[in-house]
Design an enzyme around this catalytic site. Structure first.
Site, PDB file in Angstrom:
ATOM      1  N   ASP A 180      -8.095   3.845   0.984  1.00 19.34           N
ATOM      2  CA  ASP A 180      -7.178   4.254   2.044  1.00 19.34           C
ATOM      3  C   ASP A 180      -7.987   4.779   3.233  1.00 19.34           C
ATOM      4  O   ASP A 180      -8.710   5.771   3.090  1.00 19.34           O
ATOM      5  CB  ASP A 180      -6.281   5.360   1.470  1.00 19.34           C
ATOM      6  CG  ASP A 180      -5.195   5.784   2.433  1.00 19.34           C
ATOM      7  OD1 ASP A 180      -5.267   5.398   3.619  1.00 19.34           O
ATOM      8  OD2 ASP A 180      -4.291   6.495   1.992  1.00 19.34           O
ATOM      9  N   CYS A 198       0.864  -1.186   0.000  1.00 17.42           N
ATOM     10  CA  CYS A 198       0.000   0.000   0.000  1.00 17.42           C
ATOM     11  C   CYS A 198       0.896   1.230   0.000  1.00 17.42           C
ATOM     12  O   CYS A 198       2.065   1.135  -0.396  1.00 17.42           O
ATOM     13  CB  CYS A 198      -0.983  -0.039   1.171  1.00 17.42           C
ATOM     14  SG  CYS A 198      -0.233   0.003   2.809  1.00 17.42           S
ATOM     15  N   CYS A 215      -1.465   0.787   7.385  1.00 15.91           N
ATOM     16  CA  CYS A 215      -2.907   0.511   7.495  1.00 15.91           C
ATOM     17  C   CYS A 215      -3.309  -0.729   6.689  1.00 15.91           C
ATOM     18  O   CYS A 215      -3.502  -1.810   7.251  1.00 15.91           O
ATOM     19  CB  CYS A 215      -3.740   1.703   7.043  1.00 15.91           C
ATOM     20  SG  CYS A 215      -3.584   3.155   8.114  1.00 15.91           S
ATOM     21  N   ARG A 216      -3.444  -0.573   5.376  1.00  7.55           N
ATOM     22  CA  ARG A 216      -4.032  -1.648   4.574  1.00  7.55           C
ATOM     23  C   ARG A 216      -3.137  -2.877   4.447  1.00  7.55           C
ATOM     24  O   ARG A 216      -3.585  -4.010   4.696  1.00  7.55           O
ATOM     25  CB  ARG A 216      -4.403  -1.120   3.183  1.00  7.55           C
ATOM     26  CG  ARG A 216      -5.525  -0.102   3.206  1.00  7.55           C
ATOM     27  CD  ARG A 216      -5.617   0.655   1.897  1.00  7.55           C
ATOM     28  NE  ARG A 216      -4.473   1.531   1.697  1.00  7.55           N
ATOM     29  CZ  ARG A 216      -4.250   2.261   0.619  1.00  7.55           C
ATOM     30  NH1 ARG A 216      -5.096   2.191  -0.395  1.00  7.55           N
ATOM     31  NH2 ARG A 216      -3.203   3.044   0.533  1.00  7.55           N
ATOM     32  N   SER A 217      -1.891  -2.674   4.024  1.00  2.00           N
ATOM     33  CA  SER A 217      -1.063  -3.865   3.744  1.00  2.00           C
ATOM     34  C   SER A 217      -0.668  -4.650   4.995  1.00  2.00           C
ATOM     35  O   SER A 217      -0.625  -5.883   4.940  1.00  2.00           O
ATOM     36  CB  SER A 217       0.150  -3.524   2.870  1.00  2.00           C
ATOM     37  OG  SER A 217       1.018  -2.614   3.490  1.00  2.00           O
ATOM     38  N   ASN A 222       2.261   1.449   4.405  1.00  2.00           N
ATOM     39  CA  ASN A 222       2.540   0.178   5.102  1.00  2.00           C
ATOM     40  C   ASN A 222       2.223   0.267   6.600  1.00  2.00           C
ATOM     41  O   ASN A 222       2.876  -0.380   7.425  1.00  2.00           O
ATOM     42  CB  ASN A 222       3.985  -0.295   4.874  1.00  2.00           C
ATOM     43  CG  ASN A 222       4.266  -1.740   5.296  1.00  2.00           C
ATOM     44  OD1 ASN A 222       5.386  -2.071   5.665  1.00  2.00           O
ATOM     45  ND2 ASN A 222       3.274  -2.602   5.265  1.00  2.00           N
TER      46      ASN A 222
HETATM   47  P1  4NP Z   1      -1.799   2.835   4.070  1.00  3.14           P
HETATM   48  O1  4NP Z   1      -2.419   4.194   4.639  1.00  3.14           O
HETATM   49  O2  4NP Z   1      -1.245   3.170   2.706  1.00  3.14           O
HETATM   50  O3  4NP Z   1      -2.981   1.927   4.003  1.00  3.14           O
HETATM   51  O4  4NP Z   1      -0.753   2.414   5.051  1.00  3.14           O
HETATM   52  C1  4NP Z   1      -1.714   5.399   4.725  1.00  3.14           C
HETATM   53  C2  4NP Z   1      -0.853   5.616   5.766  1.00  3.14           C
HETATM   54  C3  4NP Z   1      -0.203   6.824   5.867  1.00  3.14           C
HETATM   55  C4  4NP Z   1      -0.411   7.799   4.921  1.00  3.14           C
HETATM   56  C5  4NP Z   1      -1.266   7.572   3.878  1.00  3.14           C
HETATM   57  C6  4NP Z   1      -1.907   6.366   3.769  1.00  3.14           C
HETATM   58  N1  4NP Z   1       0.237   9.054   5.053  1.00  3.14           N
HETATM   59  O5  4NP Z   1      -0.058   9.950   4.246  1.00  3.14           O
HETATM   60  O6  4NP Z   1       1.074   9.212   5.941  1.00  3.14           O
END
Ligand code: 4NP
Length: 151
Positions: free
Chosen positions: A123, A7, A12-14, A10
């Site tokens: 996201d 993702c 939240c989703r993954s 790294n």
């Molecule tokens: P992820 O979510 O891609 O599912 O881990 C996010 C985590 C952090 C950010 C964006 C999306 N960020 O902008 O810091």
């Protein structure tokens, strides 16, 4: 079989995908290996977002020991399959592919559940709790389908 989930951050989703798939593989007794990474490196070394850890725990999955890392082009050599969450992850990962074999490993994760529809795992980072539960539901259903197909 070695599977990588990718993702953006790294956190939240993954990591949740890694936790859900590992949990189900252990229940079934399949010796698959799972890992996760982010196309961005801002959160490298961090544990998963607290909201995602709590969401996972609600469903009996502990992802507290996972630590974020950035996707690297060497991951193409380490993994058989690279599942991305959205088109942005997809284009960032594909930009690092060194061969058509590398490219062939990359797939939008939800195409496992809805073939050819190119749906994305949204996201949840800037939204509320409902978004985290929704991600869990999507990943849980996808993992069930993935392991049905692996039989
Ligand atoms: P992820 O979510 O891609 O599912 O881990 C996010 C985590 C952090 C950010 C964006 C999306 N960020 O902008 O810091």
């Amino acid at each position: 079989m070695k599977v990588l989930f990718v993702c953006l951050g790294n956190i939240c989703r993954s990591p949740l995908a890694e936790g859900v798939f590992r949990h189900k593989a252990e229940e079934i007794g399949l010796e698959y290996e799972f890992d996760s990474a982010g196309t961005g490196g801002w959160h490298a070394g961090e544990e998963p977002d607290q909201r995602m850890q709590e969401t996972a725990l609600k469903y009996g999955i502990d992802i507290s020991d996972l630590r974020a890392r950035q996707f690297s082009d060497e991951d193409f050599d380490q993994f058989d399959k690279i599942f991305v969450m959205d088109e942005s992850n997809q284009s960032n990962v594909l930009a690092q592919a060194k061969s058509s074999d590398d490219e062939a490993k990359v797939e939008l994760l939800l195409n496992t559940l809805h073939p050819g529809e190119d749906m994305v795992v949204p996201d949840p980072y800037f939204g509320g709790q409902r978004g985290f539960d929704h991600v869990y539901e999507l990943l849980n259903d996808t993992a069930d389908r993935f392991f049905e197909q692996s039989k």
